[in-house]
Design a protein around this motif. Structure first.
Motif, short mmCIF file in Angstrom:
data_model
loop_
_atom_site.label_atom_id
_atom_site.label_comp_id
_atom_site.label_asym_id
_atom_site.label_seq_id
_atom_site.Cartn_x
_atom_site.Cartn_y
_atom_site.Cartn_z
N GLY A 60 -15.65 -7.08 6.29
CA GLY A 60 -14.96 -8.35 6.19
C GLY A 60 -15.89 -9.52 6.46
N LYS A 61 -15.51 -10.67 5.96
CA LYS A 61 -16.28 -11.89 6.22
C LYS A 61 -15.37 -13.09 6.03
N LEU A 62 -15.78 -14.22 6.59
CA LEU A 62 -15.01 -15.45 6.42
C LEU A 62 -15.29 -16.05 5.05
N PRO A 63 -14.28 -16.69 4.44
CA PRO A 63 -12.90 -16.82 4.91
C PRO A 63 -12.12 -15.52 4.68
N ILE A 64 -11.11 -15.30 5.53
CA ILE A 64 -10.29 -14.10 5.41
C ILE A 64 -8.85 -14.44 5.80
N THR A 65 -7.90 -13.79 5.15
CA THR A 65 -6.49 -13.93 5.52
C THR A 65 -6.24 -13.03 6.71
N GLN A 66 -5.74 -13.60 7.80
CA GLN A 66 -5.53 -12.82 9.02
C GLN A 66 -4.21 -12.04 8.97
N GLY A 67 -4.02 -11.19 10.00
CA GLY A 67 -2.75 -10.50 10.18
C GLY A 67 -2.79 -9.03 9.85
N HIS A 68 -2.31 -8.18 10.79
CA HIS A 68 -2.31 -6.73 10.54
C HIS A 68 -0.99 -6.05 10.87
N GLU A 69 -0.05 -6.74 11.49
CA GLU A 69 1.25 -6.12 11.79
C GLU A 69 2.21 -6.42 10.63
N VAL A 70 2.14 -5.62 9.59
CA VAL A 70 2.83 -5.97 8.35
C VAL A 70 4.00 -5.04 8.04
N TYR A 71 5.11 -5.67 7.65
CA TYR A 71 6.26 -4.98 7.07
C TYR A 71 6.56 -5.68 5.76
N GLY A 72 6.60 -4.91 4.67
CA GLY A 72 6.79 -5.54 3.38
C GLY A 72 7.49 -4.66 2.37
N GLU A 73 7.76 -5.25 1.22
CA GLU A 73 8.42 -4.55 0.12
C GLU A 73 7.41 -4.31 -1.00
N VAL A 74 7.40 -3.10 -1.51
CA VAL A 74 6.52 -2.76 -2.62
C VAL A 74 7.01 -3.49 -3.87
N VAL A 75 6.13 -4.31 -4.46
CA VAL A 75 6.52 -5.03 -5.68
C VAL A 75 5.74 -4.56 -6.90
N GLU A 76 4.64 -3.85 -6.67
CA GLU A 76 3.87 -3.31 -7.79
C GLU A 76 3.00 -2.16 -7.29
N VAL A 77 2.93 -1.11 -8.08
CA VAL A 77 2.06 0.02 -7.74
C VAL A 77 1.07 0.24 -8.87
N GLY A 78 -0.13 0.61 -8.49
CA GLY A 78 -1.16 0.87 -9.49
C GLY A 78 -1.02 2.26 -10.10
N GLU A 79 -1.75 2.46 -11.15
CA GLU A 79 -1.77 3.76 -11.82
C GLU A 79 -2.15 4.85 -10.83
N SER A 80 -1.48 5.97 -10.89
CA SER A 80 -1.70 7.18 -10.09
C SER A 80 -0.99 7.16 -8.74
N VAL A 81 -0.30 6.07 -8.39
CA VAL A 81 0.46 6.05 -7.13
C VAL A 81 1.77 6.79 -7.35
N ALA A 82 1.97 7.88 -6.60
CA ALA A 82 3.15 8.72 -6.80
C ALA A 82 4.14 8.64 -5.64
N LYS A 83 3.65 8.36 -4.43
CA LYS A 83 4.52 8.45 -3.25
C LYS A 83 5.40 7.23 -3.06
N LEU A 84 5.10 6.12 -3.75
CA LEU A 84 5.85 4.88 -3.56
C LEU A 84 6.31 4.32 -4.89
N LYS A 85 7.37 3.53 -4.82
CA LYS A 85 7.88 2.87 -6.02
C LYS A 85 8.30 1.45 -5.68
N LYS A 86 8.48 0.65 -6.69
CA LYS A 86 8.91 -0.72 -6.50
C LYS A 86 10.23 -0.74 -5.74
N GLY A 87 10.31 -1.60 -4.72
CA GLY A 87 11.52 -1.72 -3.92
C GLY A 87 11.46 -0.99 -2.59
N ASP A 88 10.51 -0.07 -2.43
CA ASP A 88 10.36 0.62 -1.14
C ASP A 88 9.95 -0.37 -0.07
#
Length: 361
Positions: A60-88
């Motif tokens: 990592g280096k500056l500038p950087i977006t801070q924050g590591h305690e994240v809870y979020g919604e999956v809005v897009e998955v890349g090719e080959s992602v099988a365990k998650l889907k949009k909306g999880d």
């Protein structure tokens, strides 16, 4: 998208308009629902050497977006992602695998100490933003969050609560009736009090913040002590605890301040445990351990780093069953535009618990 960026140490974070990250093969894009402001985020903002060194080590280096305690919604998955889907709905453990769990420690179930560890806000852009990209090498550690979990609680599980869960359920076998002294009653320390009480232990809390100690009482601490920074004061606290309660089973440090920890070692009983979860912020601190005492009582000294992704299911189960309540651990919720006010409050040690960002526009 809006993002709070660390551009220069000890200067206000800049709220910038950035492009939403592009999703590559194997990546996952999260829309951030809530994210905690951890004391370690504040330490990096200050430029404390230990965390600056980690940021540099992890690429990592500056500038950087801070924050590591994240809870979020999956809005897009890349090719080959099988365990998650949009909306999880997911959390990213604060310390996640950086090699798809291929190193020795990941394969043993300890991805929190991966050889190629990834912590958002240090090695990659973090969650003080509307969207956050989780790289392919860490996607396997994303943990699905069941319905019915409060967003603030989910964010806390990533680091503050997760670390304390690791401390009291994995790094020591805490039993009903055991006595615990918690040094520091911030987000992590208060979480530890919740867990220790749920396990039937008795907790004594020590902190510099009177409001945090009031929270500790609400959460079930049998005694609280305010510490103002004088070494002789700590000795008096230790003497008072010994007089009232005798030896204790566990001392749990969440501060990383050696001079605040060492005075409590004589409180530990034979086979007692010192749990160290606070990071040494200057990067060069040493603990002047009383080796004769450690040897004579066979005291165990145990480090604690976050929580492996493989261990989150039990946490969410207990939350859903109503056996864990983290409402008192949350100090307040804020907008991303108020993040610098939050850092000011943290600099003055006025926050009693975790500040959570849950508004981003």
């Amino acid at each position: 998208m809006k993002a709070a960026r660390l551009v220069e140490f000890q200067k206000p974070l800049k709220i910038e308009d950035l492009e939403v990250p592009k999703v590559g093969k194997g990546d996952v894009l999260l829309k951030v629902i809530s994210c905690g402001i951890c004391r370690s985020d504040w330490h990096l903002w200050r430029g404390d050497p230990a965390l600056v060194a980690y940021m540099q080590w992890s690429g990592g280096k500056l500038p950087i977006t801070q924050g590591h305690e994240v809870y979020g919604e999956v809005v897009e998955v890349g090719e080959s992602v099988a365990k998650l889907k949009k909306g999880d709905k997911v959390v990213m453990p604060a310390s996640s695998t950086g090699d798809n769990r291929t190193c020795k420690y990941c394969m043993e179930g300890d991805s929190n100490v991966c050889d190629h560890l990834v912590i958002a806000g240090y090695g990659i852009n973090g969650c003080f933003a509307e969207y956050m990209l989780v790289p392919e090498r860490s996607v396997i550690d994303l943990v699905k969050v069941p319905d019915g979990i409060k967003p603030e609680w989910a964010a806390l599980s990533s680091c503050g609560f997760g670390t304390s869960w690791n401390a009291f359920t994995m790094k020591t076998n805490l039993k009903p009736g055991d006595m615990v002294v918690t040094i520091g009653a911030g987000g992590m320390g208060l979480s530890g009090i919740v867990i220790a009480n749920a396990l039937g232990a008795k907790v004594i809390a020590v902190d510099v913040n009177e409001r945090s100690l009031e929270k500790a009482k609400i959460l079930g601490s049998i005694e609280t002590y305010k510490y103002s920074g004088k070494s002789e004061e700590l000795n008096e606290i230790v003497e008072d605890i010994m007089k009232k309660y005798g030896s204790v089973d566990v001392v749990y440090d969440t501060t990383g301040i050696p001079e605040a920890v060492i005075p409590f070692l004589p409180l530990l009983r034979v086979h007692g445990t010192l749990l160290l979860a606070g990071l040494m912020m200057k990067g060069k601190e040493t603990f002047p351990l009383p080796a004769d005492l450690v040897v004579a009582r066979e005291i165990r000294i145990q480090g604690v780093l976050m929580l492996p992704a493989q261990k989150f299911d039990t946490i969410f189960k207990l939350m859903k069953e109503g056996k864990i309540n983290l409402d008192p651990v949350t100090y307040k919720t804020i907008s991303i535009y108020d993040v610098n006010d939050a850092y000011k409050e943290m600099s003055e040690y006025k926050n009693a618990g975790r500040i959570i960002i849950n508004k981003f526009s």
